[in-house]
Design a protein around this motif. Structure first.
Motif, PDB file in Angstrom:
ATOM      1  N   VAL A  72      12.095  12.585  25.547  1.00 12.72           N
ATOM      2  CA  VAL A  72      12.245  12.766  26.995  1.00 12.72           C
ATOM      3  C   VAL A  72      13.507  12.047  27.434  1.00 12.72           C
ATOM      4  CG1 VAL A  72      11.246  12.402  29.286  1.00 12.72           C
ATOM      5  CG2 VAL A  72       9.740  12.940  27.346  1.00 12.72           C
ATOM      6  N   ASP A  73      14.453  12.800  28.023  1.00 16.59           N
ATOM      7  CA  ASP A  73      15.715  12.228  28.480  1.00 16.59           C
ATOM      8  C   ASP A  73      15.496  11.216  29.598  1.00 16.59           C
ATOM      9  OD1 ASP A  73      17.625  13.479  26.842  1.00 16.59           O
ATOM     10  OD2 ASP A  73      17.538  15.319  28.030  1.00 16.59           O
ATOM     11  N   PRO A  74      16.422  10.243  29.746  1.00 22.34           N
ATOM     12  CA  PRO A  74      16.333   9.310  30.877  1.00 22.34           C
ATOM     13  C   PRO A  74      16.400  10.005  32.229  1.00 22.34           C
ATOM     14  CG  PRO A  74      17.865   8.499  29.226  1.00 22.34           C
ATOM     15  CD  PRO A  74      17.521   9.902  28.831  1.00 22.34           C
ATOM     16  N   ILE A  75      17.242  11.051  32.332  1.00 24.64           N
ATOM     17  CA  ILE A  75      17.391  11.808  33.575  1.00 24.64           C
ATOM     18  C   ILE A  75      17.362  13.285  33.231  1.00 24.64           C
ATOM     19  CG2 ILE A  75      18.834  12.266  35.589  1.00 24.64           C
ATOM     20  CD1 ILE A  75      20.189   9.564  35.134  1.00 24.64           C
ATOM     21  N   HIS A  76      16.502  14.047  33.904  1.00 26.46           N
ATOM     22  CA  HIS A  76      16.415  15.485  33.660  1.00 26.46           C
ATOM     23  C   HIS A  76      16.115  16.191  34.975  1.00 26.46           C
ATOM     24  CE1 HIS A  76      15.575  19.255  31.577  1.00 26.46           C
ATOM     25  NE2 HIS A  76      14.482  19.366  32.313  1.00 26.46           N
ATOM     26  N   GLN A  77      17.088  16.965  35.448  1.00 27.53           N
ATOM     27  CA  GLN A  77      16.936  17.711  36.694  1.00 27.53           C
ATOM     28  C   GLN A  77      16.422  16.826  37.828  1.00 27.53           C
ATOM     29  OE1 GLN A  77      14.539  21.163  35.756  1.00 27.53           O
ATOM     30  NE2 GLN A  77      16.135  22.075  34.473  1.00 27.53           N
ATOM     31  N   GLN A 153      27.094   4.113  33.580  1.00 26.21           N
ATOM     32  CA  GLN A 153      25.847   3.604  34.117  1.00 26.21           C
ATOM     33  C   GLN A 153      24.912   3.278  32.961  1.00 26.21           C
ATOM     34  OE1 GLN A 153      23.144   6.067  36.310  1.00 26.21           O
ATOM     35  NE2 GLN A 153      23.834   7.972  35.352  1.00 26.21           N
ATOM     36  N   ASN A 154      24.016   2.333  33.194  1.00 24.49           N
ATOM     37  CA  ASN A 154      23.229   1.785  32.095  1.00 24.49           C
ATOM     38  C   ASN A 154      22.287   2.804  31.474  1.00 24.49           C
ATOM     39  OD1 ASN A 154      22.563  -0.385  30.385  1.00 24.49           O
ATOM     40  ND2 ASN A 154      20.771  -0.906  31.616  1.00 24.49           N
ATOM     41  N   ARG A 155      21.651   3.632  32.282  1.00 25.33           N
ATOM     42  CA  ARG A 155      20.723   4.629  31.762  1.00 25.33           C
ATOM     43  C   ARG A 155      21.161   6.003  32.246  1.00 25.33           C
ATOM     44  NH1 ARG A 155      14.446   3.182  31.668  1.00 25.33           N
ATOM     45  NH2 ARG A 155      14.664   4.605  29.894  1.00 25.33           N
ATOM     46  N   GLY A 156      21.343   6.907  31.316  1.00 26.69           N
ATOM     47  CA  GLY A 156      21.768   8.248  31.675  1.00 26.69           C
ATOM     48  C   GLY A 156      21.980   9.077  30.428  1.00 26.69           C
ATOM     49  N   ASN A 157      22.265  10.347  30.604  1.00 24.70           N
ATOM     50  CA  ASN A 157      22.515  11.250  29.489  1.00 24.70           C
ATOM     51  C   ASN A 157      23.353  12.415  29.992  1.00 24.70           C
ATOM     52  OD1 ASN A 157      19.504  11.566  30.565  1.00 24.70           O
ATOM     53  ND2 ASN A 157      20.252  13.622  30.085  1.00 24.70           N
ATOM     54  N   GLY A 158      23.909  13.173  29.077  1.00 26.06           N
ATOM     55  CA  GLY A 158      24.697  14.342  29.457  1.00 26.06           C
ATOM     56  C   GLY A 158      25.957  14.028  30.226  1.00 26.06           C
ATOM     57  N   GLY A 159      26.491  12.826  30.053  1.00 30.17           N
ATOM     58  CA  GLY A 159      27.707  12.448  30.763  1.00 30.17           C
ATOM     59  C   GLY A 159      27.494  11.997  32.185  1.00 30.17           C
ATOM     60  N   GLN A 160      26.255  11.954  32.653  1.00 33.68           N
ATOM     61  CA  GLN A 160      25.984  11.551  34.032  1.00 33.68           C
ATOM     62  C   GLN A 160      26.296  10.063  34.218  1.00 33.68           C
ATOM     63  OE1 GLN A 160      22.185  13.637  35.640  1.00 33.68           O
ATOM     64  NE2 GLN A 160      21.871  13.518  33.432  1.00 33.68           N
ATOM     65  N   GLY A 161      27.129   9.768  35.206  1.00 31.46           N
ATOM     66  CA  GLY A 161      27.459   8.374  35.488  1.00 31.46           C
ATOM     67  C   GLY A 161      28.432   7.760  34.501  1.00 31.46           C
ATOM     68  N   VAL A 162      29.220   8.590  33.791  1.00 35.12           N
ATOM     69  CA  VAL A 162      30.258   8.096  32.885  1.00 35.12           C
ATOM     70  C   VAL A 162      31.602   8.577  33.418  1.00 35.12           C
ATOM     71  CG1 VAL A 162      31.174   8.152  30.539  1.00 35.12           C
ATOM     72  CG2 VAL A 162      28.691   8.103  30.913  1.00 35.12           C
ATOM     73  N   TRP A 163      32.537   7.647  33.624  1.00 34.09           N
ATOM     74  CA  TRP A 163      33.803   7.960  34.273  1.00 34.09           C
ATOM     75  C   TRP A 163      34.978   7.346  33.527  1.00 34.09           C
ATOM     76  CZ3 TRP A 163      33.893  10.796  38.871  1.00 34.09           C
ATOM     77  CH2 TRP A 163      32.662  10.940  39.529  1.00 34.09           C
ATOM     78  N   LYS A 164      36.029   8.124  33.362  1.00 28.09           N
ATOM     79  CA  LYS A 164      37.312   7.563  32.969  1.00 28.09           C
ATOM     80  C   LYS A 164      38.074   7.227  34.250  1.00 28.09           C
ATOM     81  CE  LYS A 164      41.724   8.520  30.684  1.00 28.09           C
ATOM     82  NZ  LYS A 164      42.603   9.550  30.083  1.00 28.09           N
TER      83      LYS A 164
END
Length: 356
Positions: A72-77, A153-164
């Protein structure tokens, strides 16, 4: 111990709605090869579909098995694991073992692990901001001094909350940012605006992790699949996240990531990485984070980017994240590795119960 008489039972837990729950079988599951590998060694595995709306029924199902494998992903829909994790803790406290246990995920399956293990051989220039105020006070100077950064961001998946994030010449108050989610475009925004955009991450994950950008990102990402403390395979993929899209735009064919090419654990090109993972980095991580080997997930992965070449011209590797909540797809060799680890854990669980 003969685990085939009577057969031990395992629940394979994944997220879905009521319709998916009603239709769930081992044969139509995306985990069908895991079901087959478990059945081949005499373990009865059952699909269990989870949603918050029928959590009580799921809880009863999990209490009736010997173990639970969770995908189960940390964040899903828009949904998180805020309700699932306490349920799994309660189930584990009553007898069934759970993999990955939520407390183990909070140690190794979050971006904070990049900071806590930064001194291992897989580390890089990494910082942690524990509050929005600390982020606001410390990040601007670090960005100006050390070049492009990657915030996670500490918890996430699929690139959510990741920034260059990179500073722009002669525009101290403006930064160029690119979200890692597919389809994102670079934006030039006031630094203050971007800092405010990141503040919600502290509410969900508790912190924000800051790593130096790795310029060899276009060379691809290596996913090292682990079952317990042993390598189960590798995947190499040319990724496009955090790389500006071509002029044709983020939806063009040129902007899409390449296929993930799977390899078994004995793939010659990854044996240096395998030795580091099995002999040095995984033992170092488990000691540092106080994770006993029997608590390591039955399937997890460590994602690496290529770091700078060393003095001899050999590749180095920089950890960019660990996935412990929902590690899938997996190499062809991984289902059998999962089954072996599950069998071993069932033996350990029985021996522990007998000795107590």
């Amino acid at each position: 111990m003969d685990i085939s008489s009577p057969p031990k039972t395992i629940a394979i837990l994944s997220r879905g709605d009521a319709a998916a729950r009603a239709d769930a079988t081992a044969q139509n599951s995306r985990f069908v090869r895991v079901f087959e590998a478990l059945a081949a060694i005499g373990i009865d595995a059952r699909p269990v579909i989870y949603d918050e709306t029928f959590a009580d029924v799921v809880r009863d199902q999990l209490l009736a098995v010997d173990g639970v494998l969770v995908w189960v992903d940390p964040i899903h829909q828009g949904k998180t694991r805020a309700e699932l994790d306490p349920l799994l803790r309660d189930v584990a406290a009553q007898g069934p073992w759970v993999s990955a246990h939520p407390d183990v995920i909070l140690k190794m399956g979050v971006k904070e692990v990049l900071y806590r293990t930064r001194h291992l051989g897989w580390g890089a220039d990494t910082h942690r901001y524990d509050s929005a105020a600390a982020f606001r006070a410390e990040f601007p100077a670090r960005l100006r001094t050390n070049g492009p950064r990657v915030l996670k961001q500490n918890r996430g998946n699929g690139g959510q909350g990741v920034w260059k994030v990179e500073a722009l010449p002669n525009r101290e108050a403006v930064v160029r940012v690119l979200h890692a989610q597919r389809g994102s475009m670079p934006e030039d925004v006031p630094l203050e605006t971007f800092i405010a955009r990141c503040e919600p991450y502290f509410g969900w994950g508790g912190c924000l992790i800051d790593q130096i950008f790795q310029p060899r990102l276009p060379d691809g990402m290596i996913r090292c699949y682990m079952s317990g403390a042993k390598v189960a395979g590798f995947g190499h993929q040319r990724i496009k996240a955090l790389i500006p899209p071509p002029p044709e735009g983020p939806d063009s064919a040129e902007a899409q990531p390449g296929p993930r090419i799977m390899h078994g654990p004995d793939a010659p090109q990854f044996q240096t990485l395998r030795r580091s993972m099995e002999d040095e980095w995984t033992p170092g991580m488990t000691e540092l984070l106080s994770i006993g080997e029997p608590s390591l997930p039955v399937i997890w992965d460590a994602d690496f980017l290529y770091g700078p070449k060393d003095a001899a011209g050999a590749d180095t590797y920089v950890l960019c994240e660990i996935n412990a909540s929902s590690c899938f797809a997996i190499p062809d060799e991984a289902p059998a590795a999962i089954a072996r680890t599950v069998k071993h854990r069932l033996v350990q669980a029985k021996d522990t119960a007998f000795s107590s």
